[in-house]
Motif scaffolding. Structure first.
Motif, mmCIF file in Angstrom:
data_model
loop_
_atom_site.group_PDB
_atom_site.id
_atom_site.type_symbol
_atom_site.label_atom_id
_atom_site.label_comp_id
_atom_site.label_asym_id
_atom_site.label_seq_id
_atom_site.Cartn_x
_atom_site.Cartn_y
_atom_site.Cartn_z
ATOM 1 N N ALA A 1 7.045 7.621 -6.507
ATOM 2 C CA ALA A 1 8.067 6.563 -7.294
ATOM 3 C C ALA A 1 8.153 7.080 -8.691
ATOM 4 O O ALA A 1 8.891 6.281 -9.495
ATOM 5 C CB ALA A 1 7.176 5.316 -7.146
ATOM 6 N N LYS B 1 9.111 2.240 -1.990
ATOM 7 C CA LYS B 1 10.463 2.557 -1.516
ATOM 8 C C LYS B 1 11.597 1.722 -2.093
ATOM 9 O O LYS B 1 12.449 1.953 -2.309
ATOM 10 C CB LYS B 1 10.470 2.611 0.099
ATOM 11 N N SER B 2 11.100 0.294 -1.962
ATOM 12 C CA SER B 2 12.106 -0.590 -2.071
ATOM 13 C C SER B 2 12.002 -1.094 -3.850
ATOM 14 O O SER B 2 12.758 -2.116 -4.212
ATOM 15 C CB SER B 2 12.003 -1.815 -1.456
ATOM 16 N N ASP B 3 10.933 -0.762 -4.278
ATOM 17 C CA ASP B 3 10.480 -1.123 -5.631
ATOM 18 C C ASP B 3 10.431 -2.648 -6.005
ATOM 19 O O ASP B 3 10.936 -3.162 -6.673
ATOM 20 C CB ASP B 3 11.629 -0.394 -6.679
ATOM 21 N N THR B 4 9.730 -3.167 -4.805
ATOM 22 C CA THR B 4 9.398 -4.604 -4.889
ATOM 23 C C THR B 4 8.065 -5.081 -4.907
ATOM 24 O O THR B 4 7.048 -4.175 -4.475
ATOM 25 C CB THR B 4 9.970 -5.460 -3.461
ATOM 26 N N ASN C 1 5.844 -2.226 -3.317
ATOM 27 C CA ASN C 1 6.597 -1.340 -2.352
ATOM 28 C C ASN C 1 7.245 -0.232 -3.053
ATOM 29 O O ASN C 1 8.142 -0.562 -3.915
ATOM 30 C CB ASN C 1 7.421 -2.012 -1.445
ATOM 31 N N ASN D 1 4.934 -8.022 -4.250
ATOM 32 C CA ASN D 1 4.448 -9.319 -3.636
ATOM 33 C C ASN D 1 3.176 -9.831 -4.241
ATOM 34 O O ASN D 1 2.332 -8.844 -4.393
ATOM 35 C CB ASN D 1 4.288 -9.079 -2.167
ATOM 36 N N ASP E 1 2.813 4.232 4.100
ATOM 37 C CA ASP E 1 3.745 3.068 3.893
ATOM 38 C C ASP E 1 4.531 3.061 2.396
ATOM 39 O O ASP E 1 5.177 1.860 2.181
ATOM 40 C CB ASP E 1 2.833 1.709 4.041
ATOM 41 N N ASP E 2 4.125 4.177 1.670
ATOM 42 C CA ASP E 2 4.602 3.931 0.228
ATOM 43 C C ASP E 2 4.360 2.815 -0.541
ATOM 44 O O ASP E 2 4.977 1.944 -0.851
ATOM 45 C CB ASP E 2 6.178 4.415 0.392
ATOM 46 N N ARG E 3 2.989 2.477 -0.430
ATOM 47 C CA ARG E 3 2.671 1.134 -0.948
ATOM 48 C C ARG E 3 1.448 1.103 -1.728
ATOM 49 O O ARG E 3 0.369 1.976 -1.408
ATOM 50 C CB ARG E 3 2.284 0.255 0.449
#
Length: 163
Positions: free
Chosen positions: A11, A131-134, A129, A136, A102-104
């Motif tokens: 990332a 991948k999505s740059d989100t 995350n 939680n 999971d790129d997490r």
């Protein structure tokens, strides 16, 4: 073994992947048969703009590729510059888990993510995350709350200007 940490820097700046990985610790236990390793005492990892610090780091491989990296500390810290960004993304928690497949990234216990002069997110559990740059945040534990700080400059005022 060390080159297998490269997915953790996925990332960050594209150039980070091409940088050497430097690991410092007071002690290291490497299992050549399984490919797993444990680093203990003042653990410091650097690859380009990626910096990890903590008291203990465990690296688990699967088929000679990074599966999971866990770094713990009081707190464990993560810092990395992302492509197109002017400041580093920073995070800290008692436990930071990188799940490569999971790129997490999962931050546990007193977790905090921020950038200098930017938004800040705090919770007992934060999942990023890559991948999505989100993000939680939060858990099902009673009393666990999510705290978000937004600097005044990031809040858009949709109300009409005074006449």
């Amino acid at each position: 073994l060390l080159l297998l940490l490269s997915p953790v820097s996925g990332a960050g700046l594209a150039a980070d992947r091409d940088q050497p990985i430097n690991i410092e610790a007071d002690r290291a236990t490497l299992n050549e048969k399984t490919g797993n390793s444990v680093y203990e005492g003042n653990v410091y990892v650097r690859q380009g703009t990626l910096v990890l610090q903590g008291a203990k780091m465990t690296v688990q491989l699967n088929d000679n590729s990074l599966d999971t990296l866990v770094i713990t500390g009081d707190p464990a810290t993560y810092r990395q510059r992302r492509d197109g960004e002017q400041s580093d993304r920073q995070a800290e928690a008692a436990r930071i888990e990188f799940h490569a497949r999971d790129d997490r990234v999962i931050l546990l216990e007193n977790a905090r993510v921020w950038r200098s002069g930017d938004k800040e997110l705090r919770s007992d559990r934060i999942v990023l995350n890559l991948k999505s740059d989100t993000f939680n945040a939060g858990s099902n534990k009673p009393g666990d709350r999510v705290f978000i700080t937004l600097p005044a400059s990031s809040i858009e005022d949709d109300s009409p200007a005074p006449q």
